[in-house]
Motif scaffolding. Structure first.
Motif, PDB file in Angstrom:
ATOM      1  N   ASP A 517       0.819  -1.217   0.000  1.00 33.91           N
ATOM      2  CA  ASP A 517       0.000   0.000   0.000  1.00 33.91           C
ATOM      3  C   ASP A 517       0.848   1.261   0.000  1.00 33.91           C
ATOM      4  OD1 ASP A 517       1.024  -0.234   2.531  1.00 33.91           O
ATOM      5  OD2 ASP A 517      -0.864   0.167   3.579  1.00 33.91           O
ATOM      6  N   ASN A 518       2.171   1.101   0.077  1.00 33.27           N
ATOM      7  CA  ASN A 518       3.073   2.254   0.030  1.00 33.27           C
ATOM      8  C   ASN A 518       4.064   2.083  -1.143  1.00 33.27           C
ATOM      9  OD1 ASN A 518       4.088   4.738   0.921  1.00 33.27           O
ATOM     10  ND2 ASN A 518       5.698   3.752   2.123  1.00 33.27           N
ATOM     11  N   THR A 519       3.543   1.637  -2.270  1.00 34.66           N
ATOM     12  CA  THR A 519       4.383   1.384  -3.451  1.00 34.66           C
ATOM     13  C   THR A 519       3.756   2.022  -4.681  1.00 34.66           C
ATOM     14  OG1 THR A 519       5.103  -0.743  -2.516  1.00 34.66           O
ATOM     15  CG2 THR A 519       5.485  -0.393  -4.873  1.00 34.66           C
ATOM     16  N   ILE A 520       4.589   2.637  -5.502  1.00 37.25           N
ATOM     17  CA  ILE A 520       4.149   3.191  -6.788  1.00 37.25           C
ATOM     18  C   ILE A 520       4.829   2.396  -7.894  1.00 37.25           C
ATOM     19  CG2 ILE A 520       3.965   5.239  -8.240  1.00 37.25           C
ATOM     20  CD1 ILE A 520       4.295   6.962  -5.769  1.00 37.25           C
ATOM     21  N   PHE A 521       4.009   1.843  -8.792  1.00 40.51           N
ATOM     22  CA  PHE A 521       4.528   1.031  -9.899  1.00 40.51           C
ATOM     23  C   PHE A 521       4.478   1.843 -11.193  1.00 40.51           C
ATOM     24  CE2 PHE A 521       2.785  -1.877  -6.778  1.00 40.51           C
ATOM     25  CZ  PHE A 521       3.743  -2.885  -6.698  1.00 40.51           C
ATOM     26  N   PHE A 522       5.575   1.803 -11.933  1.00 41.08           N
ATOM     27  CA  PHE A 522       5.659   2.431 -13.251  1.00 41.08           C
ATOM     28  C   PHE A 522       5.932   1.307 -14.263  1.00 41.08           C
ATOM     29  CE2 PHE A 522       6.910   5.486 -10.088  1.00 41.08           C
ATOM     30  CZ  PHE A 522       6.346   6.683 -10.482  1.00 41.08           C
ATOM     31  N   ILE A 523       4.998   1.089 -15.182  1.00 40.25           N
ATOM     32  CA  ILE A 523       5.153   0.022 -16.176  1.00 40.25           C
ATOM     33  C   ILE A 523       5.190   0.665 -17.562  1.00 40.25           C
ATOM     34  CG2 ILE A 523       4.277  -2.190 -16.996  1.00 40.25           C
ATOM     35  CD1 ILE A 523       2.534  -2.284 -14.467  1.00 40.25           C
ATOM     36  N   LEU A 524       6.221   0.345 -18.321  1.00 40.98           N
ATOM     37  CA  LEU A 524       6.409   0.950 -19.641  1.00 40.98           C
ATOM     38  C   LEU A 524       7.230   0.008 -20.515  1.00 40.98           C
ATOM     39  CD1 LEU A 524       9.277   3.565 -19.444  1.00 40.98           C
ATOM     40  CD2 LEU A 524       8.598   2.239 -17.468  1.00 40.98           C
ATOM     41  N   GLY A 525       7.351   0.324 -21.784  1.00 36.92           N
ATOM     42  CA  GLY A 525       8.157  -0.480 -22.693  1.00 36.92           C
ATOM     43  C   GLY A 525       9.502   0.156 -22.941  1.00 36.92           C
ATOM     44  N   ASP A 526      10.471  -0.664 -23.350  1.00 37.13           N
ATOM     45  CA  ASP A 526      11.762  -0.084 -23.732  1.00 37.13           C
ATOM     46  C   ASP A 526      11.666   0.580 -25.100  1.00 37.13           C
ATOM     47  OD1 ASP A 526      11.428  -2.478 -25.065  1.00 37.13           O
ATOM     48  OD2 ASP A 526      13.495  -3.145 -24.827  1.00 37.13           O
ATOM     49  N   HIS A 527      10.763   0.080 -25.933  1.00 41.01           N
ATOM     50  CA  HIS A 527      10.466   0.646 -27.253  1.00 41.01           C
ATOM     51  C   HIS A 527       9.261  -0.111 -27.799  1.00 41.01           C
ATOM     52  CE1 HIS A 527      12.364  -2.985 -28.790  1.00 41.01           C
ATOM     53  NE2 HIS A 527      13.431  -2.698 -28.048  1.00 41.01           N
TER      54      HIS A 527
END
Length: 822
Positions: A517-527
Motif C-alpha cells: 500500500d506504500n508502493t508506486i509502480f511504473f510500467i512501460l516499454g523499452d520501445h
C-alpha cells in the motif's frame, strides 16, 4: 609534307599495334577467363535477392513492397558484381606482375567472401527490416548476433544455403565456359566495369522512398557505404563551440534560460509537483518505487484494438483502467541499449553511433544515485554484461544486481533452453524470493527489465499460450487479413500472453506484502514492437502505466511524454512531498516532467536513435522527420506525410546541430560538474587518498607502461574506488586524443597472486579542443569494489597509463586524486 606526316603516323600506329598485340591478346584471354565467373557471381547475387523476396514481409511501416523494387535491386546487384570483378581483376594483374602467372585465386577469394557477406547481410535485413549500419561497429559479435536473433535462426537450410550459393558460383561458370563468346562481349564487359567504377560514388540509392531504398540497395554495397563513413568521416570536433548551439530551438533545452551556460542541462525543477496532485501522501513515509520495463511493449498491445483483436494482455488492459495511463509515451531509442540511461538518468542521446551504456560515462545523476536512502535493486534475466548493463548500474552504485540464481530457477524450461536467459515469470519470482531472504527497512527502488517478448520468443509452456491465442481468435470477429496476421505472428503474440500472466502473478504476490500500500509502480516499454508497427512513430511508441494503492483516481493523458521525463517527475514528486529526503531542486536532466494533459498535444522535442544507432529521427512542433521525410503528427499519433521544403530543411539542420550538442555533453563531460556530481553520486563515507603529481608524465615519457602510483589495497568496507588524473596536453591534431595513452587498471588477488579484473578507459577533453594549444583532459576510473571487499581474500588495484603507440606522453599541471567510499 602532310602526306609524309600521315604516312609516318600510319606507320607508327601499325608498329604500336604490333607491339601491343601480344598484350591485347593476353588481356582478351584474361577477360575470357574472368567473364564466366563474373556472370555466375551475378546469378548468385540474384539467388540471394530471390531468398530476400521469399522471406521479407509484404509491407514495412504499412507500405507494400512493390515488384519494381526488386527489378531495381537486380540492377544494384549487377553493379556490385561489376565492382567486385574490377577489384578481382586488379588483384590478378598485380599477382601476375609479381609471379608472372595468371592465377584466378584472388578473384575466387573475393567473390566467395562477397557471396557469404552479402547473404549474411540479407538475412539480417529479413530479420530486422533494416540495413546493417553502424551497429556493426558498436556492438560485440555476440551482441550483434543476439540483437538480430541470427543464432536462433541457424537452421540446416540457413547454413546450407550459402554453401549452395558457392557451389552454384563454380557450376554456372563451368556451364558458361562451354559457350563461345563473341568479341563484342569482351568490349561490353570492359565498358560495364569502367561504368561501374565511374558510378561508384552513387552506389547507394537514397530517395524519398526510404522503404523502397532498403529493399532495392544491394546489402553488401550498403554496408560498404556505412563502413566508408565510419572510418573516413570528417572529424567535426573543431566545429563544436557555444555559437553552434545558438542555432538550436529553445525546446531542445529543459530550461531555455540556461541554454548558454557551460552545463546547459542544469535547471531548477518546478516549485510544485503536478504528479503529487494524483497521489496521496503516505503516512508510512517515502513510498517504494518499482519500475517495470517490458521488452517491445507497443501501446496497441495493451487495449483491444484492430491491431490487437485478441487482447493479448488482458491484465495490463485491466490495470490501465486503474492507473494513470499515458498511451503516447515515446522511447528515445529503437533498441534496448539506451533505455537505462534515458529512464533512470534522463540523459540526452549519446553521440552518433554510440550508446551511453557502452561509452566512457560522463558524470551524471540518476534516480538510483539521488535516492540515497532507498535500497536499489536491478533485475534482468539476460547476462548483465550485455551492452554494459552491469557497469552502468555499478557506476550508479545500485545496491543489488541479480548475479546468481537459485537452483529453482533455470534457463531450460520444458526441455528448451531460453535463448536470452531467465524468463519473465522467474524474474519476478526471484525478486519476491529476495524480499523474503533480505529484509531491508529502507524504502526500495526496484528496476525490472523483461525479455520474454523478444525474438525468438522462447518462453515456457508455449503450446499453452498458442492454444489460448487460438481460442481467443475463435471467439472474435475479425477479417481474413487479421486472422492471417495473427497466425503469422502467433509465437510473438503468445509471448505477450505469457508476460502478461507473469505480471499478473507478480502483482498478486506483491499485493500480499505489508508495504504494497506504500508502493508506486511504473510500467512501460523499452520501445515499440517493430514487427507489428504500422507507422514510423510506432517503433518508439509505448504505454506508461502508473499504478499505486496511493492513487487518488485513474485517468488517461494523451499528450506526448518520453522516457526522459520519468526521472524528473519522480524526483520532483519526492522532493516536494517528502522534504526529509533532501533531494536537489537543481538537476542535470534532459527531460521535463510528464505532461498531464488529457487532450492530445505534441509539445516535446525528441531526437530519436534509430536501429543502426544514429540520432537521425526527430519530433519537433507536431512534426516528425523520419529518414529525411516529413510527417505531420495528428491525434493519436497518426502520421500524414507532407511536403514542406522549408520545415524539412529546418529539422535537418536542427538534428545536425543537436548531434554536436550530444557530443559536447558526452565527450566533454558537460552534463554535471565534478563538485555537484559528488554531492549525491555516492553512498557512504568518503575517504580521501593522498597523491602527488606524476613527475614522469609532467616531463614527458615514451614508455609503453607508465606507473601512476603505488598499488591500493582494497579495504573491507569499501564500496567504490575512484581514481582521477587531470592535466593538460598540447594538441597538434584533432585525432591526437584517440591515439593517446589509456588509463588501465587491474584488480589483483594477492594470495595466490592472479589478476581477477581488468579495465581500460580513454581521456576526455574538458572543453572543445583547440589546435596548437594546451587543452585540459581528464582520466577517470570508477571501480566497484564491493565484490572484492566482502571476500576473505586480499585484493589490490594497480593502475597505470598504457601507451601502445609509444608517443611522447606529456601531461603538464597534472594532478592525481583517489577517493574510496564506504
Amino acid at each position: 609534307m602532310n602526306l609524309s606526316l600521315l604516312k609516318f603516323i600510319k606507320t607508327e600506329i601499325v608498329c604500336l599495334r604490333k607491339y601491343l598485340a601480344p598484350y591485347m591478346n593476353q588481356f582478351q584471354t584474361f577477360i575470357k577467363k574472368v567473364i564466366p565467373y563474373s556472370t555466375s557471381l551475378f546469378f548468385v547475387f540474384v539467388f540471394s535477392r530471390i531468398f530476400q523476396i521469399i522471406n521479407e514481409p509484404k509491407e514495412i511501416f504499412g507500405i507494400p513492397l512493390k515488384p519494381i523494387y526488386h527489378l531495381k535491386g537486380f540492377i544494384m546487384d549487377l553493379m556490385m558484381t561489376l565492382i567486385i570483378s574490377s577489384i578481382g581483376m586488379l588483384l590478378i594483374l598485380l599477382l601476375r606482375i609479381i609471379i608472372r602467372k595468371t592465377n584466378l585465386f584472388p578473384f575466387h577469394l573475393i567473390s566467395i567472401l562477397s557471396i557469404l557477406i552479402n547473404y549474411t547481410l540479407t538475412v539480417y535485413f529479413v530479420q530486422t527490416n533494416q540495413l546493417l549500419g553502424d551497429a556493426f561497429y558498436q556492438l560485440t559479435n555476440s551482441e550483434l548476433i543476439i540483437s538480430a536473433n541470427l543464432d536462433s535462426n541457424l537452421t540446416f537450410l540457413s547454413v546450407s544455403f550459402p554453401l549452395l550459393l558457392i557451389i552454384c558460383y563454380f557450376l554456372i561458370a563451368k556451364l558458361i565456359k562451354k559457350f563461345r563468346l563473341r568479341k563484342y562481349v569482351f568490349v561490353v564487359f570492359f565498358l560495364l566495369m569502367i561504368s561501374s567504377l565511374i558510378a561508384y560514388p552513387w552506389k547507394l540509392i537514397q530517395s524519398e522512398d526510404y522503404v523502397g531504398d532498403r529493399v532495392i540497395n544491394n546489402k553488401l554495397l550498403a554496408f560498404v557505404d556505412v563502413s566508408e563513413k565510419h572510418f573516413f568521416a570528417k572529424n567535426e570536433t573543431e566545429s563544436i563551440n557555444s555559437k553552434t548551439f545558438r542555432e538550436l530551438d529553445d525546446s531542445f533545452f529543459p530550461d531555455p534560460s540556461t541554454r548558454n551556460n557551460e552545463y546547459s542541462l542544469i535547471h531548477e525543477l518546478k516549485a510544485e509537483s503536478e504528479f503529487a496532485n494524483f497521489i496521496h501522501k503516505s503516512p508510512k513515509g517515502p513510498p517504494n518505487i518499482v519500475i517495470i520495463i517490458v521488452e517491445s511493449l507497443s501501446t496497441f498491445l495493451v487495449k483491444e484494438s484492430a491491431k490487437n483483436p485478441c487482447n493479448v494482455m488482458p491484465f495490463m488492459d485491466s490495470l490501465s483502467s486503474k492507473s494513470l495511463y499515458f498511451p503516447n509515451f515515446i522511447s528515445s531509442c529503437e533498441r534496448t541499449h539506451n533505455v537505462l540511461p534515458a529512464i533512470l538518468a534522463s540523459s540526452p542521446n549519446p553521440p552518433e553511433k554510440q550508446f551511453m551504456q557502452t561509452e566512457e560515462l560522463p558524470r551524471h545523476w540518476s534516480l538510483i544515485s539521488l535516492l540515497k536512502n532507498y535500497h536499489s535493486r536491478f533485475y534482468c534475466g539476460v547476462d548483465l554484461s550485455f551492452v554494459n548493463m552491469r557497469d552502468f548500474m555499478d557506476y550508479n552504485q545500485t545496491d543489488y544486481t541479480v548475479n546468481s540464481w537459485e537452483p529453482r530457477f533455470s534457463k531450460v524450461r520444458d526441455g528448451v533452453k531460453s535463448f536470452w536467459g531467465y524468463s519473465d515469470d522467474h524474474l519476478f519470482e526471484k525478486s519476491i524470493l529476495d524480499d523474503k531472504k533480505h529484509q531491508n527497512k529502507n524504502p526500495k527502488l526496484d528496476v525490472f527489465l523483461t525479455i520474454s517478448t523478444h525474438e525468438p520468443y522462447s518462453y515456457p509452456n508455449k503450446d499453452k499460450y498458442l492454444l489460448l491465442l487460438k481460442e481467443k481468435m475463435s471467439k472474435i470477429k475479425c477479417s481474413p487479413a487479421q486472422k492471417a496476421a495473427i497466425h503469422h505472428h502467433s509465437e510473438l503474440l503468445g509471448s505477450y500472453l505469457f508476460t502478461d500472466e507473469a505480471l499478473k502473478n507478480y502483482f498478486k504476490k506483491a499485493s500480499k506484502k505489508p508495504d504494497f500500500d506504500n508502493t508506486i509502480f511504473f510500467i512501460l516499454g523499452d520501445h515499440g514492437n517493430s514487427l507489428l508497427c504500422e507507422t514510423e512513430i510506432q517503433r518508439y511508441q509505448t504505454p506508461l502505466l502508473i499504478y499505486s494503492p496511493l492513487l487518488k483516481k485513474s485517468e488517461q493523458f494523451n499528450a506526448i511524454s518520453s522516457h526522459n521525463d520519468l526521472t524528473p517527475t519522480i524526483i520532483n514528486y519526492l522532493r516536494v512531498t517528502y522534504p526529509e529526503l533532501k533531494l536537489p531542486k537543481q538537476v542535470p536532466f534532459f527531460g521535463k516532467e510528464l505532461s498531464f494533459e488529457k487532450s492530445f498535444k505534441c509539445e516535446r522535442t525528441l531526437p530519436l536513435v534509430s536501429l543502426d544507432s544514429e540520432t537521425k529521427h526527430l519530433i519537433l512542433n507536431n512534426y516528425m522527420q523520419f529518414e529525411g521525410q516529413l510527417f505531420k503528427i495528428n491525434k493519436d499519433l497518426k502520421l500524414v506525410r507532407i511536403k514542406n521544403k522549408q520545415i524539412n530543411e529546418k529539422m535537418t539542420k536542427q538534428l545536425s546541430v543537436y548531434q554536436k550538442l550530444a557530443r559536447y555533453y558526452h565527450e566533454y563531460d558537460k552534463i554535471l560538474p565534478n563538485e555537484q556530481y559528488k554531492q549525491f553520486a555516492r553512498h557512504g563515507k568518503k575517504i580521501k587518498l593522498s597523491y602527488a603529481p606524476v613527475d614522469e608524465i609532467d616531463k614527458g615519457s615514451k614508455k609503453d607502461f607508465i606507473d601512476l602510483g603505488q598499488a591500493i589495497n582494497i579495504q573491507k568496507k569499501w564500496k567504490r574506488l575512484e581514481i582521477q588524473l587531470e592535466g593538460e596536453i598540447f594538441l597538434t591534431d584533432y585525432d591526437d586524443l584517440k591515439e593517446y595513452a589509456y588509463i588501465n587498471f587491474t584488480i589483483e588477488q594477492i594470495h595466490p597472486k592472479k589478476i581477477v579484473l581488468w579495465g581500460s578507459h580513454t581521456a576526455k577533453y574538458q572543453d572543445p579542443p583547440r589546435l596548437k594549444k594546451w587543452n585540459k583532459i581528464k582520466y577517470s576510473l570508477f571501480i566497484d569494489t564491493r565484490k572484492f571487499s566482502s571476500k576473505g581474500e586480499l585484493f589490490r588495484v594497480i593502475y597505470y597509463l598504457h601507451n601502445p603507440k609509444l608517443k611522447n606522453i606529456k601531461i603538464r599541471k597534472n594532478s592525481l586524486e583517489g577517493t574510496a567510499w564506504e
